[in-house]
Structures are given as structure tokens and as C-alpha cells.
Design a protein around this motif. Structure first.
Motif, mmCIF file in Angstrom:
data_model
loop_
_atom_site.group_PDB
_atom_site.id
_atom_site.type_symbol
_atom_site.label_atom_id
_atom_site.label_comp_id
_atom_site.label_asym_id
_atom_site.label_seq_id
_atom_site.Cartn_x
_atom_site.Cartn_y
_atom_site.Cartn_z
ATOM 1 N N UNK A 141 0.859 -1.187 0.000
ATOM 2 C CA UNK A 141 0.000 0.000 0.000
ATOM 3 C C UNK A 141 0.898 1.240 0.000
ATOM 4 N N UNK A 142 0.582 2.172 -0.870
ATOM 5 C CA UNK A 142 1.370 3.392 -1.025
ATOM 6 C C UNK A 142 0.544 4.562 -0.526
ATOM 7 N N UNK A 143 1.087 5.321 0.437
ATOM 8 C CA UNK A 143 0.383 6.449 1.043
ATOM 9 C C UNK A 143 1.044 7.748 0.590
ATOM 10 N N UNK A 144 0.244 8.631 -0.031
ATOM 11 C CA UNK A 144 0.800 9.860 -0.577
ATOM 12 C C UNK A 144 0.167 11.089 0.056
ATOM 13 N N UNK A 145 1.006 11.971 0.579
ATOM 14 C CA UNK A 145 0.570 13.163 1.309
ATOM 15 C C UNK A 145 0.025 14.249 0.387
ATOM 16 N N UNK A 146 -0.427 15.349 0.988
ATOM 17 C CA UNK A 146 -0.975 16.475 0.254
ATOM 18 C C UNK A 146 -0.022 17.656 0.170
ATOM 19 N N UNK A 160 5.390 12.290 7.078
ATOM 20 C CA UNK A 160 5.053 12.342 8.497
ATOM 21 C C UNK A 160 3.551 12.288 8.727
ATOM 22 N N UNK A 161 2.774 12.771 7.773
ATOM 23 C CA UNK A 161 1.308 12.788 7.916
ATOM 24 C C UNK A 161 0.756 11.449 8.383
ATOM 25 N N UNK A 162 1.362 10.378 7.885
ATOM 26 C CA UNK A 162 0.794 9.049 8.084
ATOM 27 C C UNK A 162 1.259 8.379 9.370
#
Length: 423
Positions: A86-91, A97-99
């Protein structure tokens, strides 16, 4: 005159630092994560972490952070079967760090790792972790900052996702984007439909198509200063925007972290940007959030967002008629069209209390342009199902990544959806 102004600024900064030092003996302690970077935060909670670098086709060196398995996962069990990636991409103005910003049982990165995922955290060009280039120096070369979210979509996403697939050995992955992490993916899929072969399912949190109807402080700034800001950037060129600095961290520590009342004030100010709903929000973590966010970007990106706010739609970056003709072959920038996105299941998570991803904007872009056959619907106790998506009540823009109950309302929902596909 310039010398006098420079001397005045030096004196003011010196007085400010002196004041901060005097206050330091009275400030209450802040959480350890205030001082740590993303890999250090992950390690501090007992999770494994890897740091990977990848170079984009236009020369930017991006840093990715990987949590290959959960804190309590026995090493011997890792060979049983490949872990889903799973790939988590910030805004915008954010980072990996968001995640991992909350406690482990509240943070997406840790929750997904403990649920059996191989977790990858991306970092867009220009933020704290991606300020490198093969030839350009971000502190000396303004050309380093000459890009917008068009280039992030075109170059950063395929580079980072390609790296995650290469290292993990997987052929495709689950993509979870937040805010600009969704806008850039929608744009990528619309101009390169074949890219969908790398994405098993796409989970869009606080999804952005455009921001014409944005509310709050961003709306106020856009109405009163947006045109002037765009003109300034067009005339003088792009530069770094809100990069992380030690001075800002000091100010946050000795203001937001000083007393409970100031902590509450900082939380209230934050709400003015993203939405007033403050339920399921850990106010004591605000100093930690602000120590890492904003994490930096290009002023071109802000100008691009101002253009979207001013004119609506989903335009490529408007560089002025002359440069537009050179780059696009026309005086006005082309518009992205999401109707071509197909062959990828998309799950939208949104809220009417979100001031940056508003219902009106979603209705004019994503709800209208996305093929209903690709927007997946699963009935859940937590959601109101509307227009083929998950509508969450009492959520502002930041709740989707920092809300204390986001695990139950979003992350576990994603885990359940993925689990059905794995069985």
C-alpha cells in the motif's frame, strides 16, 4: 535604506530569539515526535523502517519511507506469502510524516503495517525529504523550484510507485492519496490511462478535483491576494514556499507548546484553514503537527491552486500567453479531463464539513467526470452513501489523516475492502 531595513530585521530576530530563550524555562514539555524526522518516529515506536531514494526523469531525488511489516509481526511469518503493498501519498505542503503523526493505533502507516501490509510513504519534490536534484541546488538555483503539480503528477508518482514495486517485487499496489495526493493521481490516470495497471485499487481521502468553492482562510487569501500573487510569481519566477525551518519550530514550541490556552488557540487557527469541525481531534498533538507541517513546496504550486480557485476547472499551470504557446501550443492551458479514467476501482472518502474539498467542487469535477462504473460503493455504518462515494460527517480536511477516529471510519474500511479482494 536597504542596509537599515536589514539591520532592523536582524535586531527583531535577535529579540525574538532572546524572548524564546527566556520562555524556554517556562514551556511545558512537548511530545518526542516534535524533534524526530519520519524514520526516527517510526523507529521510536518499535517498527522497522527503510529509507529509499529514487530519481525522477527530470532529475529530482525523492526520498521514500517504508514500513515493511508490523511491530508485532514475527520475521518467520514474512515468507508465508507476499504482503500486499500500500502506497500512502501526502498532500500540499505536507510529507510522509502525515501518516505516522498520531499514536500507533491512530496512524495510518502503523495501522496498515500491523494489518499485514507492506507500507510505503511517498514524499513529493521540494518537501523536507525531497530537496535534492542531480544538478540543481535548492538553496542557490531558482530553477530547482520551477515546477507545479503538473510535474509532480507526470514524474514523481511513476518514479515513487515504480520504486516501491521494484523493491517489493509486486506487480501492482493499493494507492491511498490525501488531498493533492489525489489530484495528482487523477491527473496522471487521465493523461496516461495505462498507468492504472500498477494500481489495484485507489482510495482517495479528501479528494480534490478543483477548489473553486474552497472556504476559510484559503478562500479569503485567494479572493483578495490570489491575482497579485500569480502575477508576482509569473514575473519573478518560482521559489521555495514554506519550507521547514528551525526558527518556525522554535516559534511553534514556545507558543503552541507553551500553555494549554495557546495550544487551543493554535488549534483554532488551524481549523480556520480546513474546517471548523473539531471533534475527534487531539489538540495536544497540534505542536507536533506544526513542527512537521508545512514541509515545503514550490510557489508555482500555490499560484496553480490560485488559478484553480479563480477560474474553476482542472487546468494545467497557466504560465502566461507567451509561455503557454511555447509549452502547450495554445494561449490558455489545457484542462485535465477525468472521463478517460477507467479499469481501476476508485473509493472516494469526503465530507461536507471539509472546506478545501467541498461538495460543490466534487459535484463539478469528480462526481461528474468519473465513470460511475469505476467508483466503488460499499455500505458501511459510518457512511452516508452519496453519488457513489463515502460521505463522512463532521470531518474537516485534516481529519482524514489526523482524526483520532480515522482508523474506524477510513483505514479499517480500506483494510476490509482489500481483504475481500485477497480472499
Amino acid at each position: 535604506m536597504r542596509e537599515k531595513i536589514g539591520d532592523l530585521i536582524t535586531v527583531m530576530l535577535s529579540l525574538l530569539l532572546l524572548l524564546l530563550l527566556l520562555l524556554s524555562s517556562y514551556t511545558k514539555s512537548v511530545d518526542l515526535e516534535f524533534y524526530l524526522d519520519t524514520p526516527e518516529v517510526i523507529k521510536s515506536w518499535g517498527y522497522p523502517v527503510e529509507v529509499h531514494n529514487v530519481t525522477t526523469k527530470d532529475g529530482f531525488i525523492l526520498q521514500l519511507h517504508r514500513i515493511p511489516y508490523g511491530r508485532d509481526s514475527p520475521i518467520s511469518s514474512l515468507d508465508d506469502r507476499p504482503r500486499p503493498v500500500i502506497f500512502l501519498q501526502h498532500g500540499f505542503l505536507c510529507s510522509s510524516f502525515d501518516w505516522v503523526a498520531n499514536l500507533p493505533h491512530q496512524s495510518a502507516g502503523f495501522v496498515f503495517a500491523d494489518a499485514g501490509f507492506d507500507v510505503w510513504l511517498g514524499n513529493f519534490r521540494g518537501n523536507t525529504y525531497s530537496r535534492k536534484h542531480v544538478t540543481l541546488n535548492p538553496d542557490k538555483d531558482r530553477e530547482f523550484w520551477n515546477w507545479s503539480w503538473d510535474q509532480i503528477s507526470k514524474y514523481d508518482l511513476p518514479a515513487m510507485i515504480g520504486k516501491a514495486l521494484e523493491v517489493s517485487g509486486a506487480e501492482s499496489l493499493y494507492y491511498t492519496g490525501f488531498s493533492m495526493g489525489t489530484l495528482t493521481m487523477f491527473a496522471k490516470l487521465s493523461v496516461d490511462p495505462s498507468f492504472s495497471r500498477y494500481i489495484k485499487k485507489y482510495f482517495a481521502l479528501a479528494p480534490v478535483g478543483t477548489i473553486k468553492y474552497a472556504r476559510g482562510v484559503f478562500s479569503f487569501l485567494g479572493r483578495h491576494f490570489g491575482a497579485n500573487y500569480q502575477e508576482y510569481v509569473t514575473k519573478y519566477g518560482s521559489d521555495e514556499l514554506f519550507g521547514s525551518s528551525w526558527l518556525f519550530k522554535k516559534i511553534v514550541k514556545y507558543t503552541c507548546g507553551l500553555f494549554d490556552t495557546l495550544e487551543e488557540l493554535c488549534s483554532d487557527i488551524t481549523m480556520l484553514f480546513v474546517g471548523t469541525s473539531s471533534e475527534n481531534w487531539n489538540q495536544t498533538r497540534v505542536p507536533v503537527y506544526l513542527a512537521h507541517t508545512p514541509a515545503g513546496s514550490s510557489s508555482n504550486v500555490m499560484a496553480h491552486l490560485d488559478q484553480m480557485f479563480s477560474y474553476g476547472g482542472i487546468p494545467a499551470y497557466d504560465m502566461g500567453e507567451e509561455k503557454n504557446v511555447q509549452k502547450y501550443g495554445q494561449k490558455l492551458p489545457p484542462q485535465y479531463n477525468f472521463t478517460s479514467i477507467s479499469d481501476i476501482p476508485i473509493h472516494l472518502f469526503w465530507s461536507e464539513d471539509d472546506w478545501l474539498s467541498t461538495k460543490q467542487d466534487l459535484q463539478e469535477t469528480l462526481f461528474t467526470q468519473l465513470n460511475p462504473q469505476v467508483v466503488q460503493v460499499t455500505i458501511s455504518f459510518f457512511f452516508t452513501i452519496s453519488l457513489g462515494s463515502y460521505q463522512i460527517s463532521n470531518y474537516n480536511h485534516l481529519h482524514f489523516i489526523w482524526g483520532t477516529d480515522a482508523v474506524d471510519k477510513i483505514y479499517k474500511r480500506i483494510i476490509d475492502i482489500v481483504s475481500v479482494g485477497l480472499t
